[in-house]
Write a protein that holds these residues in place. Structure first.
Motif, PDB file in Angstrom:
ATOM      1  N   ARG A  29       4.498  17.848  44.691  1.00 57.95           N
ATOM      2  CA  ARG A  29       4.045  16.726  43.868  1.00 57.95           C
ATOM      3  C   ARG A  29       5.035  16.626  42.719  1.00 57.95           C
ATOM      4  N   VAL A  74      -4.116  15.197  34.879  1.00 54.54           N
ATOM      5  CA  VAL A  74      -4.473  16.460  35.539  1.00 54.54           C
ATOM      6  C   VAL A  74      -3.271  16.974  36.310  1.00 54.54           C
ATOM      7  N   VAL A 110      -2.122  20.335  39.066  1.00 55.51           N
ATOM      8  CA  VAL A 110      -2.569  21.479  39.871  1.00 55.51           C
ATOM      9  C   VAL A 110      -1.939  22.732  39.260  1.00 55.51           C
ATOM     10  N   LEU A 158     -10.473   9.093  38.925  1.00 52.15           N
ATOM     11  CA  LEU A 158      -9.245   9.884  39.019  1.00 52.15           C
ATOM     12  C   LEU A 158      -8.308   9.117  39.946  1.00 52.15           C
ATOM     13  N   GLY A 192     -10.735  22.186  42.198  1.00 54.93           N
ATOM     14  CA  GLY A 192     -10.247  21.248  43.208  1.00 54.93           C
ATOM     15  C   GLY A 192     -10.219  21.860  44.596  1.00 54.93           C
ATOM     16  N   ASP A 193     -10.319  20.969  45.594  1.00 55.13           N
ATOM     17  CA  ASP A 193     -10.230  21.481  46.966  1.00 55.13           C
ATOM     18  C   ASP A 193      -8.783  21.817  47.343  1.00 55.13           C
ATOM     19  N   THR A 194      -7.835  21.608  46.413  1.00 55.02           N
ATOM     20  CA  THR A 194      -6.482  22.146  46.597  1.00 55.02           C
ATOM     21  C   THR A 194      -6.544  23.670  46.709  1.00 55.02           C
ATOM     22  N   HIS A 207     -12.393   9.406  42.979  1.00 53.32           N
ATOM     23  CA  HIS A 207     -10.961   9.702  43.180  1.00 53.32           C
ATOM     24  C   HIS A 207     -10.391   8.603  44.089  1.00 53.32           C
ATOM     25  N   THR A 217      -6.430  22.043  37.280  1.00 58.17           N
ATOM     26  CA  THR A 217      -7.265  22.642  38.326  1.00 58.17           C
ATOM     27  C   THR A 217      -7.414  24.129  38.015  1.00 58.17           C
ATOM     28  N   LYS A 264     -16.528  15.347  41.983  1.00 51.08           N
ATOM     29  CA  LYS A 264     -15.486  14.374  42.337  1.00 51.08           C
ATOM     30  C   LYS A 264     -15.538  14.116  43.845  1.00 51.08           C
ATOM     31  N   TYR A 289      -9.445  27.881  39.632  1.00 45.27           N
ATOM     32  CA  TYR A 289     -10.159  28.412  40.797  1.00 45.27           C
ATOM     33  C   TYR A 289     -10.763  29.794  40.565  1.00 45.27           C
ATOM     34  N   ILE A 299      -2.966  11.594  38.150  1.00 46.26           N
ATOM     35  CA  ILE A 299      -2.004  12.598  38.619  1.00 46.26           C
ATOM     36  C   ILE A 299      -0.915  11.822  39.354  1.00 46.26           C
ATOM     37  N   ASP A 301     -15.170  19.645  42.923  1.00 44.89           N
ATOM     38  CA  ASP A 301     -14.589  18.762  43.939  1.00 44.89           C
ATOM     39  C   ASP A 301     -15.366  18.912  45.240  1.00 44.89           C
ATOM     40  N   GLU A 357      -4.739   9.117  41.976  1.00 47.07           N
ATOM     41  CA  GLU A 357      -3.663   9.986  42.453  1.00 47.07           C
ATOM     42  C   GLU A 357      -2.576   9.137  43.111  1.00 47.07           C
ATOM     43  N   LEU A 364     -10.895  21.146  36.743  1.00 46.10           N
ATOM     44  CA  LEU A 364     -11.288  20.637  38.055  1.00 46.10           C
ATOM     45  C   LEU A 364     -11.223  21.784  39.055  1.00 46.10           C
TER      46      LEU A 364
END
Ligand code: KIV
Length: 297
Positions: free
Chosen positions: A233, A217, A219, A184, A47-49, A141, A26, A117, A28, A207, A87, A186, A45
């Motif tokens: 995680r 993948v 984070v 993807l 990601g929305d994380t 996902h 990921t 995604k 940003y 993941i 994402d 998870e 990615l």
């Protein structure tokens, strides 16, 4: 695989066929994206994380489409060659196909993403179909879907029972039929991920889903020990940035409070002739070279 050549879905499909594993992280921001491309990571990615690790929320739900597209643009500027995945945030694709297509289009046309995604199961198959028909490449996902944690009651491993596993496997095949270009997974058991990976032509990124996926993948904040306050995680840490960063910040605070920073080498000195002239001007009240005082008569 990573390097200066543009990585496309064709590259990822070839990697799957040739059993070369795909690396994804990921990302940003622009600066980190540059480093990741330099490190030959295949895919990034956005990601929305981001909502958790950068904005400090306790879930991924609050981040907006505008915010995600803006950071995807920055990541693309930093890493023009990677396979870039945008994402789609909560409720930017679940409401109806038209909104999903329009919103996904922002990631494609503004940020130059290679695909988007979406967190899905069979209930969203029509949306994936519509997006794919509208030329939006979709990564589906499956398994643990953080945007659904309020309805499933928390971050839990998915597909642990035979019937739950069979449902995820079937969902994966439905997504492939609906036109998704990658999957993807998870937090599904390794065996379930292996069955899906073997039974689809789509590249499968995992993941916490075992070693048999076509790629992995992580984070960013998890893998570099950067913190962020998101749910734990089970990941491998490749660096421990927490302590070096806190130490650097602490040293800076100490230097400032003790007057040790800035030193002469961190400061800009004026030319001595100019400085002497400035002092003369200030003492005679002439504030510029033409002798104007700047004061009204
Ligand atoms: O948003 C994200 O970072 C993700 C990863 C957990 C795969 O979806």
């Amino acid at each position: 695989m990573g390097g200066s050549d543009k990585i496309t879905i064709g590259t990822l499909r070839a990697a799957k066929r040739e059993r070369r594993k795909i690396s994804m992280l990921t990302c940003y921001d622009y600066t980190t994206a540059k480093l990741m491309q330099e490190a030959e990571i295949d895919s990034l990615l956005v990601g929305d994380t981001y909502a958790e690790v950068c904005l400090g929320h306790s879930t991924t739900l609050p981040v907006t489409l505008e915010h995600m597209v803006t950071i995807a643009e920055a990541v693309r500027r930093g890493a023009p060659s990677v396979y870039l995945v945008g994402d789609m945030p909560y409720l930017s694709y679940q409401v109806c196909a038209e909104e999903a297509i329009r919103n996904a289009g922002q990631f494609m046309s503004r940020a130059g993403c290679d695909c988007v995604k979406v967190e899905v199961d069979r209930r969203l198959v029509k949306i994936v179909e519509a997006m794919s028909s509208a030329t939006i490449p979709v990564m589906a996902h499956l398994g643990l879907k953080p945007q659904s944690i309020q309805s499933v009651g928390g971050y839990r491993i998915q597909g642990k029972t035979a019937s739950a596993a069979a449902a995820i496997i079937e969902d994966a095949h439905m997504m492939e039929k609906a036109g998704a270009i990658a999957l993807l997974l998870e937090a599904v058991p390794s065996e379930v991920a292996a069955i899906i990976t073997e039974s689809t032509e789509l590249p499968v990124i995992g993941i916490v889903s075992g070693p048999d996926c076509d790629g992995q993948v992580l984070v960013l904040h998890d893998m570099v020990g950067y913190g962020g306050g998101h749910p734990p995680r089970s990941v491998k840490q490749y660096a421990q940035l927490h302590d070096p960063l806190v130490n650097a910040f602490r040293s800076f605070a100490k230097d400032v409070s003790e007057g040790a920073f800035p030193a002469a080498e961190n400061s800009i000195a004026m030319d001595s002739t100019e400085l002497a002239q400035l002092r003369r001007m200030l003492s005679t009240g002439r504030s510029n070279e033409r002798g104007e005082t700047g004061r009204r008569a």
